[in-house]
Design a protein around this motif. Structure first.
Motif, mmCIF file in Angstrom:
data_model
loop_
_atom_site.group_PDB
_atom_site.id
_atom_site.type_symbol
_atom_site.label_atom_id
_atom_site.label_comp_id
_atom_site.label_asym_id
_atom_site.label_seq_id
_atom_site.Cartn_x
_atom_site.Cartn_y
_atom_site.Cartn_z
ATOM 1 N N LEU A 199 -18.008 2.834 7.580
ATOM 2 C CA LEU A 199 -16.807 3.526 7.140
ATOM 3 C C LEU A 199 -16.223 4.444 8.201
ATOM 4 C CD1 LEU A 199 -17.904 4.446 3.515
ATOM 5 C CD2 LEU A 199 -16.032 2.909 4.137
ATOM 6 N N THR A 204 -13.446 1.376 8.411
ATOM 7 C CA THR A 204 -12.559 2.527 8.246
ATOM 8 C C THR A 204 -11.212 2.017 7.766
ATOM 9 O OG1 THR A 204 -13.663 3.585 10.122
ATOM 10 C CG2 THR A 204 -11.627 4.586 9.333
ATOM 11 N N ALA A 205 -10.720 2.590 6.697
ATOM 12 C CA ALA A 205 -9.479 2.096 6.098
ATOM 13 C C ALA A 205 -8.425 3.188 6.094
ATOM 14 C CB ALA A 205 -9.726 1.617 4.668
ATOM 15 N N GLN A 206 -7.174 2.767 6.111
ATOM 16 C CA GLN A 206 -6.084 3.706 5.919
ATOM 17 C C GLN A 206 -6.101 4.176 4.472
ATOM 18 O OE1 GLN A 206 -2.232 2.382 7.230
ATOM 19 N NE2 GLN A 206 -2.993 1.624 9.191
ATOM 20 N N MET A 207 -5.981 5.483 4.283
ATOM 21 C CA MET A 207 -6.010 6.057 2.946
ATOM 22 C C MET A 207 -4.584 6.122 2.405
ATOM 23 S SD MET A 207 -9.218 6.687 2.324
ATOM 24 C CE MET A 207 -9.744 5.282 3.301
ATOM 25 N N ALA A 241 -9.015 0.380 -0.896
ATOM 26 C CA ALA A 241 -9.142 0.317 0.564
ATOM 27 C C ALA A 241 -8.807 -1.106 0.997
ATOM 28 C CB ALA A 241 -10.561 0.694 0.993
ATOM 29 N N ARG A 242 -7.625 -1.314 1.555
ATOM 30 C CA ARG A 242 -7.188 -2.663 1.896
ATOM 31 C C ARG A 242 -6.820 -2.811 3.368
ATOM 32 N NH1 ARG A 242 -6.988 -6.982 -1.882
ATOM 33 N NH2 ARG A 242 -4.887 -7.514 -1.242
ATOM 34 N N GLU A 260 0.822 -1.210 0.000
ATOM 35 C CA GLU A 260 0.000 0.000 0.000
ATOM 36 C C GLU A 260 0.856 1.260 0.000
ATOM 37 O OE1 GLU A 260 -3.933 0.500 0.153
ATOM 38 O OE2 GLU A 260 -2.858 -0.762 -1.259
ATOM 39 N N SER A 290 -9.151 5.000 -2.947
ATOM 40 C CA SER A 290 -10.289 4.926 -2.030
ATOM 41 C C SER A 290 -10.383 6.223 -1.248
ATOM 42 C CB SER A 290 -10.115 3.748 -1.069
ATOM 43 O OG SER A 290 -8.952 3.917 -0.271
ATOM 44 N N PRO A 312 -12.557 8.449 2.013
ATOM 45 C CA PRO A 312 -13.446 8.367 3.178
ATOM 46 C C PRO A 312 -14.758 9.074 2.877
ATOM 47 C CG PRO A 312 -11.851 10.120 3.514
ATOM 48 C CD PRO A 312 -11.516 9.490 2.190
ATOM 49 N N VAL A 326 -12.757 -5.470 -2.544
ATOM 50 C CA VAL A 326 -11.491 -5.288 -1.836
ATOM 51 C C VAL A 326 -10.600 -6.517 -1.926
ATOM 52 C CG1 VAL A 326 -12.392 -3.580 -0.216
ATOM 53 C CG2 VAL A 326 -12.484 -6.002 0.393
ATOM 54 N N GLN A 343 -12.008 -4.775 5.742
ATOM 55 C CA GLN A 343 -11.384 -5.105 4.463
ATOM 56 C C GLN A 343 -10.478 -6.325 4.600
ATOM 57 O OE1 GLN A 343 -11.745 -2.118 5.757
ATOM 58 N NE2 GLN A 343 -12.612 -0.780 4.192
#
Length: 715
Positions: free
Chosen positions: A636, A609-612, A617-618, A325, A472, A474, A493, A623
């Motif tokens: 999210l 909620t994913a790290q951008m 979004a992994r 990522e 991805s 938010p 994902v 995810q």
């Protein structure tokens, strides 16, 4: 010696000596003016290499222990020999953590170490810093040995620091303050033949950062490198400079990026190592015929590079995930080119080569690809068609979505136009959504993605199984597409074809101790009774949760509880079970083998909620738990308790009468009309449930975009 009392090493390094009692003899005297003490301090830096060989976790734990002890030694504002010596030592000790955190994709930790190297009393886990920086103070009284070492290692520090500034942000103002001095000192070292390779690497990184950030020094620095290009250069540095010339730096060279890429491929391909070949191949594409001619070579290069990152991670899936990522910008030129000239199949080939282990990618082409920042706007690709909605130059609707999201989520989403400008939020409540900002966030997302134009452009009957969004965001992309774009699908994902859906016969519910869980459980029990499902409600400690999660019989797992998310620390994101945070790393391999695919519902805060990072979004609990054997529905961002209740009751009922994607679409549509949703729940579930009273006066929360925009279905 303090007032006649001898200070021993253990006193100055309490955390390190406690954590590593056998590392050295801790009871000897310690004084920054003593040669033996200086040698011991240098040894603590050298020991970093030993811990790095032991593994990522061991290295970070060791560095945190020593770093905390060093950081506590000097008060802010103190001057003199010891205080200034500690300032220089911090920069030296921070070098390896900065470099390795970048390699491992731990940009948040790198950010903490970078700021710690520059300032006293820094909490490396903070995300917002207001401090005074100490960086080679002209009147420094530091020990000459440490000051000389700091100057000698300045190129290493500079390369890591400006790479962080370019890839991650958060240090724009500091970078503008220190980079002119870094350039001058490093360039002088290069001319004197000191650390030539490291100095050239630092100068190249500085020019790259300045070109991307459009800093005033960019042209002069790029032209300096251009003058070096025709002369003798170490292979590694020539390759680095060539890569920079294909970036926005090209505008100062009189050549376009493709011309630079062609030269690199024709004359210098033998010096392209690691990621460089893939970068150059990506930039070299001019026409779709180029892609077709080089497709196999490009995909093979992507597969090989991704494989190398996995191998370097020691087959640790979490480490590999972060490494991939953090480097996803390598494939950005390919994604841009194929969005502009290719088909959705081409994009999926690239994403599959990058993200999925060899032989595992089985995702079909019934995918809607959303290029969420293409040409400062958005582009949609589907099998056989496309819709481009470019915005042109300058501040754009893409930036507006991130800015509005920062306000609505009380988070810091770095927008291109805003740089490091901080959003006007209450930082004491960071991460707690602000429903008052929801309408503006909704409007910004709608203006950018224009779901109604997509709905009009899609051919009737177009089959869309899933949606892939890169980068991805938010933002309520899937909810908007479901309610206004006519897209009844899940967010992709895994890039893998799911197993056949298991019909729901058994529902297993986990009670995690929330204030309103009883009302949700009561509603789930009513749905189960109406649908003819068996239901098993559980709770308890971590061992009980793991038994619950590995239940091979449950077709639908439903978790009510608490979730935590750290934007940069993957080990601090997960489900709160008792006093522990259960991470995806712990649960990833626990999905029981069986026929078909089960559904996991995370009705917790931040379950999706994913790290951008600029890619798919992994990195996020939901995810990471999505796989062919398990689909996930989650939120999210943190949601209000009444929104969670409404989602839970509505989604559960819709699952009893419709396929999962349709159930999701009906649920988010229902939440947008909360009065109708409440009436529908009374009609379908029957009166007498306590949840009806709880939702009776909560339309403002349930109908807010921060409520209906949060749920997402992952595949």
């Amino acid at each position: 010696m303090v007032e006649g009392v001898m200070v021993i090493i253990r006193d100055r390094f309490p955390r390190t000596s406690s954590a590593y009692p056998d590392l050295m003899l801790w009871d000897g005297p310690f004084d920054w003016a003593d040669p033996a003490s200086k040698a011991m301090a240098i040894m603590l830096i050298q020991l970093q290499s030993r811990f790095a060989l032991a593994g990522q976790r061991e290295f970070l734990e060791y560095c945190d222990a020593v770093g905390d002890d060093i950081g506590a030694m000097v008060e802010d504002g103190a001057v003199g020999y010891e205080a200034d010596t500690v300032d220089e030592y911090r920069l030296l000790f921070a070098l390896k953590p900065m470099e390795l955190c970048l390699v491992w994709g731990l940009n948040g930790q790198c950010h903490g170490w970078a700021l710690w190297s520059l300032a006293r009393n820094i909490d490396r886990d903070d995300r917002v810093f207001d401090t005074n920086y100490s960086f080679f103070a002209p009147e420094s009284q530091a020990a000459p040995e440490f000051r000389d070492l700091a100057f000698a290692n300045l190129p290493r520090w500079t390369a890591a620091f400006v790479m962080l500034a370019r890839k991650f942000g958060g240090v724009d103002d500091v970078a503008r303050s220190v980079t002119p001095m870094c350039w001058d000192l490093t360039e002088k070292m290069f001319r004197m033949g000191v650390n030539v390779g490291q100095s050239l690497e630092a100068l190249t990184c500085l020019a790259n950062w300045a070109s991307n950030a459009d800093e005033p020094q960019a042209e002069a620095w790029v032209k300096y490198l251009l003058r070096l290009w025709s002369g003798a250069l170490p292979d590694a540095n020539r390759a680095q400079i060539g890569i920079v010339m294909m970036s926005p730096a090209h505008r100062f060279t009189g050549r376009d990026p493709q011309d630079w890429a062609d030269e690199m491929l024709s004359r210098w391909s033998h010096i392209l190592i690691e990621h460089m070949e893939l970068q150059v191949l990506a930039v070299s594409l001019k026409t779709i015929e180029d892609w077709r001619d080089r497709r196999n070579r490009i995909l093979a290069s992507a597969v090989q590079l991704a494989r190398s990152y996995r191998e370097q991670s020691g087959d640790d899936e979490t480490v590999a995930l972060q490494a991939l990522e953090s480097r996803v910008s390598i494939i950005h030129p390919l994604i841009w080119f194929l969005t502009e000239h290719g088909e959705v199949e081409d994009v999926l080939d690239v994403l599959g080569a990058w993200y999925v282990k060899e032989g595992e990618r089985t995702c079909d082409v019934n995918v809607l690809f959303v290029a969420s920042g293409h040409m400062n706007g958005v582009a949609y690709l589907w099998h056989g068609g496309r819709l481009a909605l470019p915005r042109g130059e300058g501040p754009s609707t893409f930036d507006a979505v991130l800015a509005a999201g920062s306000l609505a989520q009380r988070e810091y989403h770095r927008a291109t136009a805003g740089g490091d400008d901080r959003p006007d939020i209450d930082y004491r409540r960071m991460g707690q959504p602000d429903e008052a900002a929801g309408p503006e966030f909704e409007a910004a997302a709608r203006a950018h993605f224009e779901p109604s134009r997509l709905a009009a452009a899609l051919p009737p009957g177009q089959l869309i199984r899933s949606v892939v969004t890169v980068p991805s965001l938010p933002a309520p992309v899937l909810a908007l597409l479901a309610t206004e774009g006519g897209i009844v699908a899940a967010e992709e994902v895994s890039l893998r074809q799911p197993l056949p859906v298991r019909p729901i016969n058994r529902l297993a519910v986990w009670q995690g101790g929330t204030m309103h869980e009883g009302f949700e459980v009561e509603a789930l029990e009513r749905v189960a009774a109406l649908a003819g499902w068996t239901i098993d409600v559980q709770g308890g400690d971590l061992a009980a949760f793991e038994r619950f999660y590995t239940d091979p019989i449950a077709d639908l797992l439903w978790i009510i509880g608490h979730g935590e998310h750290s934007p940069h620390r993957i080990e601090r994101s997960g489900l709160v079970i008792g006093e522990a945070i259960v991470t995806a790393d712990r649960l990833r391999g626990m999905v029981p083998a069986g026929e078909g695919r089960r559904l996991l519902v995370l009705n917790v805060c931040s379950g999706a909620t994913a790290q951008m990072r600029g890619g798919m979004a992994r990195i996020g609990i939901g995810q990471e738990l999505t796989c062919p054997a398990q689909q996930v529905a989650a939120h999210l961002w943190p949601v209000g308790m009444f929104a969670a209740l409404a989602f839970g009751a509505k989604f559960a009922f819709e699952l009893s009468v419709a396929p999962t994607p349709e159930a999701y679409a009906r649920t988010v549509a229902g939440m947008r009309d909360p009065a109708a949703l409440r009436a529908d729940l009374v009609t379908r579930l029957g009166p007498g449930l306590a949840i009806h009273d709880r939702l009776a006066h909560q339309d403002a929360q349930i109908g807010n975009a921060m409520a209906w925009g949060a749920p997402i279905l992952l595949t």
